[in-house]
Design a protein around this motif. Structure first.
Motif, PDB file in Angstrom:
ATOM      1  N   GLN A  82       0.698  -1.199   0.066  1.00  0.00           N
ATOM      2  CA  GLN A  82       0.032  -0.077  -0.009  1.00  0.00           C
ATOM      3  C   GLN A  82       0.727   1.324   0.038  1.00  0.00           C
ATOM      4  OE1 GLN A  82      -2.398  -0.709   3.427  1.00  0.00           O
ATOM      5  NE2 GLN A  82      -3.952  -1.961   2.405  1.00  0.00           N
ATOM      6  N   TYR A  83       1.891   1.200   0.789  1.00  0.00           N
ATOM      7  CA  TYR A  83       2.628   2.343   1.028  1.00  0.00           C
ATOM      8  C   TYR A  83       3.431   2.670  -0.494  1.00  0.00           C
ATOM      9  CZ  TYR A  83       2.388   4.202   5.537  1.00  0.00           C
ATOM     10  OH  TYR A  83       1.812   4.441   6.850  1.00  0.00           O
ATOM     11  N   ALA A  84       4.093   1.606  -0.796  1.00  0.00           N
ATOM     12  CA  ALA A  84       4.626   1.596  -2.275  1.00  0.00           C
ATOM     13  C   ALA A  84       3.686   2.224  -3.258  1.00  0.00           C
ATOM     14  CB  ALA A  84       5.246   0.182  -2.630  1.00  0.00           C
ATOM     15  N   ALA A  85       2.577   1.532  -3.386  1.00  0.00           N
ATOM     16  CA  ALA A  85       1.626   2.002  -4.504  1.00  0.00           C
ATOM     17  C   ALA A  85       1.368   3.720  -4.137  1.00  0.00           C
ATOM     18  CB  ALA A  85       0.181   1.437  -4.234  1.00  0.00           C
ATOM     19  N   TRP A  86       1.276   4.012  -3.006  1.00  0.00           N
ATOM     20  CA  TRP A  86       0.985   5.490  -2.775  1.00  0.00           C
ATOM     21  C   TRP A  86       2.226   6.240  -3.099  1.00  0.00           C
ATOM     22  CZ3 TRP A  86      -3.326   8.350  -2.029  1.00  0.00           C
ATOM     23  CH2 TRP A  86      -4.271   7.687  -1.400  1.00  0.00           C
ATOM     24  N   ARG A  87       3.514   5.943  -2.699  1.00  0.00           N
ATOM     25  CA  ARG A  87       4.915   6.624  -3.087  1.00  0.00           C
ATOM     26  C   ARG A  87       4.786   6.534  -4.563  1.00  0.00           C
ATOM     27  NH1 ARG A  87       6.893   3.403   1.410  1.00  0.00           N
ATOM     28  NH2 ARG A  87       7.589   2.308  -0.014  1.00  0.00           N
ATOM     29  N   GLU A  88       4.720   5.413  -5.307  1.00  0.00           N
ATOM     30  CA  GLU A  88       4.801   5.456  -6.819  1.00  0.00           C
ATOM     31  C   GLU A  88       3.718   6.276  -7.567  1.00  0.00           C
ATOM     32  OE1 GLU A  88       3.537   2.469 -10.319  1.00  0.00           O
ATOM     33  OE2 GLU A  88       4.162   1.338  -8.292  1.00  0.00           O
ATOM     34  N   THR A  89       2.524   6.360  -7.171  1.00  0.00           N
ATOM     35  CA  THR A  89       1.550   7.355  -7.553  1.00  0.00           C
ATOM     36  C   THR A  89       1.947   8.706  -7.654  1.00  0.00           C
ATOM     37  OG1 THR A  89      -0.080   5.650  -7.385  1.00  0.00           O
ATOM     38  CG2 THR A  89      -0.953   7.977  -7.496  1.00  0.00           C
ATOM     39  N   TYR A  90       2.129   9.173  -6.183  1.00  0.00           N
ATOM     40  CA  TYR A  90       2.532  10.665  -6.155  1.00  0.00           C
ATOM     41  C   TYR A  90       3.899  11.112  -6.800  1.00  0.00           C
ATOM     42  CZ  TYR A  90      -1.409  11.876  -3.492  1.00  0.00           C
ATOM     43  OH  TYR A  90      -2.909  12.227  -3.152  1.00  0.00           O
TER      44      TYR A  90
END
Length: 182
Positions: A82-90
């Motif tokens: 979840q954190y990786a997906a958020w970081r990648e998105t932003y």
């Protein structure tokens, strides 16, 4: 913190500029193990001699590192995803902004992905904001790290990858919506 009106707005470096110093402070915080080791070292300085203090400190650090590694392996993979997906998105959104690849379709893909991530992860707004600031700082560092003209390669790799990611997400989400309405 962002308000509800710009919750899904594409990142804008101008809105984050005033928060850069705050962002760097929370990125520079040392690990919990380092803080515990420093406190334990101060305690042992008062109570024990140098030789036993060094051995005890080494055992304490080894135990903490082992405990942290075991805790990281025990069921945190979904949280990490979840954190990786958020970081990648932003991060991708900030790279797209630097590279000038912003289109209405890309913005829509970003908006859809953020809405999906909010529903999937249940991330608190404060953590999401920190990730957003982290991504802006990382994009700034990467842009500056690629020097004069070097950002072109960065845009062709990270920038186009982010564009493809947002467009693919948009296409899948639109197909899902079309399938749900039929």
């Amino acid at each position: 913190m962002p308000n509800a009106d710009d919750a899904c707005a594409f990142p804008d470096h101008a809105s984050l500029r005033g928060h850069r110093a705050v962002g760097k402070a929370w990125l520079a915080v040392g690990s919990p193990a380092a803080g515990i080791a420093r406190r334990a070292d101060r305690f042992h300085t008062r109570v024990m001699g140098k030789g036993s203090r060094a051995g005890l400190g080494l055992m304490l650090v080894a135990g903490l590192v082992g405990g942290m590694a075991a805790g990281a392996r025990a069921g945190s993979s979904e949280h990490d995803q979840q954190y990786a997906a958020w970081r990648e998105t932003y991060y991708g959104a900030n790279v797209i902004e630097y590279c000038g690849f912003i289109t209405d379709e890309v913005k829509d893909g970003f908006r859809r992905k953020v809405q999906f991530l909010r529903a999937w992860s249940g991330m608190p707004a404060a953590i999401e904001w920190r990730i957003r600031v982290w991504a802006a700082v990382r994009a700034d560092y990467q842009y500056l790290d690629h020097s004069l003209g070097g950002h072109r390669t960065w845009c062709q790799t990270d920038g186009l990858s982010a564009v493809r990611s947002f467009l693919a997400f948009r296409q899948r989400d639109m197909a899902r919506e079309a399938g749900a309405t039929e």
